[in-house]
Design an enzyme around this catalytic site. Structure first.
Site, PDB file in Angstrom:
ATOM      1  N   ASP A 194       0.921  -1.238   0.235  1.00  0.00           N
ATOM      2  CA  ASP A 194      -0.119   0.112  -0.038  1.00  0.00           C
ATOM      3  C   ASP A 194       0.806   1.325  -0.065  1.00  0.00           C
ATOM      4  O   ASP A 194       1.964   1.432   0.793  1.00  0.00           O
ATOM      5  CB  ASP A 194      -0.983   0.077   1.080  1.00  0.00           C
ATOM      6  CG  ASP A 194      -1.925   1.032   1.141  1.00  0.00           C
ATOM      7  OD1 ASP A 194      -3.237   0.602   0.884  1.00  0.00           O
ATOM      8  OD2 ASP A 194      -1.774   2.106   0.948  1.00  0.00           O
ATOM      9  N   ILE A 195       0.342   2.169  -0.873  1.00  0.00           N
ATOM     10  CA  ILE A 195       1.303   3.607  -1.144  1.00  0.00           C
ATOM     11  C   ILE A 195       1.238   4.522   0.506  1.00  0.00           C
ATOM     12  O   ILE A 195       1.965   5.287   0.537  1.00  0.00           O
ATOM     13  CB  ILE A 195       0.744   4.136  -2.163  1.00  0.00           C
ATOM     14  CG1 ILE A 195       1.642   5.003  -2.830  1.00  0.00           C
ATOM     15  CG2 ILE A 195      -0.406   5.044  -2.097  1.00  0.00           C
ATOM     16  CD1 ILE A 195       1.540   5.629  -4.085  1.00  0.00           C
ATOM     17  N   ASN A 201     -13.082  -2.652   2.358  1.00  0.00           N
ATOM     18  CA  ASN A 201     -14.196  -1.597   2.590  1.00  0.00           C
ATOM     19  C   ASN A 201     -15.122  -1.508   1.522  1.00  0.00           C
ATOM     20  O   ASN A 201     -14.808  -2.231   0.337  1.00  0.00           O
ATOM     21  CB  ASN A 201     -13.443  -0.456   2.538  1.00  0.00           C
ATOM     22  CG  ASN A 201     -12.365  -0.333   3.619  1.00  0.00           C
ATOM     23  OD1 ASN A 201     -12.961  -0.307   4.982  1.00  0.00           O
ATOM     24  ND2 ASN A 201     -11.238   0.244   3.565  1.00  0.00           N
ATOM     25  N   GLY A 237     -15.328   3.795   3.974  1.00  0.00           N
ATOM     26  CA  GLY A 237     -13.974   4.127   3.532  1.00  0.00           C
ATOM     27  C   GLY A 237     -13.376   3.582   2.450  1.00  0.00           C
ATOM     28  O   GLY A 237     -12.040   3.623   2.081  1.00  0.00           O
ATOM     29  N   HIS A 257     -10.215  -5.039  -3.347  1.00  0.00           N
ATOM     30  CA  HIS A 257      -8.986  -5.246  -2.743  1.00  0.00           C
ATOM     31  C   HIS A 257      -9.263  -5.762  -1.491  1.00  0.00           C
ATOM     32  O   HIS A 257      -9.834  -5.273  -0.459  1.00  0.00           O
ATOM     33  CB  HIS A 257      -8.118  -3.977  -2.897  1.00  0.00           C
ATOM     34  CG  HIS A 257      -8.654  -2.883  -2.551  1.00  0.00           C
ATOM     35  ND1 HIS A 257      -9.621  -2.049  -3.321  1.00  0.00           N
ATOM     36  CD2 HIS A 257      -8.528  -2.102  -1.192  1.00  0.00           C
ATOM     37  CE1 HIS A 257     -10.041  -0.882  -2.346  1.00  0.00           C
ATOM     38  NE2 HIS A 257      -9.291  -1.002  -1.454  1.00  0.00           N
ATOM     39  N   HIS A 313      -7.247  -5.638   2.040  1.00  0.00           N
ATOM     40  CA  HIS A 313      -5.998  -5.064   2.819  1.00  0.00           C
ATOM     41  C   HIS A 313      -5.575  -6.310   3.683  1.00  0.00           C
ATOM     42  O   HIS A 313      -6.386  -6.711   4.402  1.00  0.00           O
ATOM     43  CB  HIS A 313      -6.467  -3.928   3.652  1.00  0.00           C
ATOM     44  CG  HIS A 313      -7.045  -2.644   2.925  1.00  0.00           C
ATOM     45  ND1 HIS A 313      -5.908  -1.746   2.749  1.00  0.00           N
ATOM     46  CD2 HIS A 313      -8.047  -2.532   2.255  1.00  0.00           C
ATOM     47  CE1 HIS A 313      -6.921  -0.586   2.066  1.00  0.00           C
ATOM     48  NE2 HIS A 313      -8.090  -1.344   2.024  1.00  0.00           N
TER      49      HIS A 313
END
Ligand code: AMP
Ligand code: ZN
Length: 113
Positions: free
Chosen positions: A30-31, A86, A92, A99, A101
């Site tokens: 994650d960026i 999410n 969120g 995706h 997380h």
């Protein structure tokens, strides 16, 4: 979808720091990490979010879970991690391509924010 960020990352048209890739999935860091280790597991198929998962996607979603757990173990997270999907902006979701997380490397609290 040409205007979808994660479709573009999956296609290799936008760079990402990938941990894993096969013909169906890609995983990348994650960026904006919310934990010491935070990566995303993303199907190459464009599905807008959890509520849009169809019966034909059930095997793919199970694979996302299985690959994500293996990548957690292989990347120093072990078997203590938080899994988040999410769905919807109020919950969120900011990228409307499903995706998973995986967050780890620190203790987690409950309830989440
Ligand atoms: P969500 O808010 O559940 O839709 O999660 C989207 C996630 O994608 C956020 O954690 C972002 O930090 C992450 N993200 C957005 N753009 C990128 C990118 N170019 N590379 C990696 N992660 C990204
Ligand atoms: Zn997409």
């Amino acid at each position: 979808m040409s205007d979808c960020l994660f479709c573009n990352i999956a296609a290799g048209d936008i760079p990402a720091e990938k941990l894993y890739e096969d013909d169906e999935l890609v995983a990348f860091w994650d960026i904006a990490p919310q934990a010491p280790k935070h990566f995303l597991v993303v199907p190459k198929k464009h599905i807008t979010g959890p509520a849009a998962v169809a019966e034909e996607d059930e095997r793919l979603l199970g694979k996302i879970m299985r690959v994500g757990a293996r990548l957690a173990a292989e990347n120093g997270i072990g078997d203590n991690f938080r899994v988040v999907f999410n769905n919807g902006p109020i919950a969120g979701q900011t990228v409307f391509h499903i995706h998973m997380h995986i967050l780890g490397g620190r203790p987690m609290t409950w309830p989440p924010g």
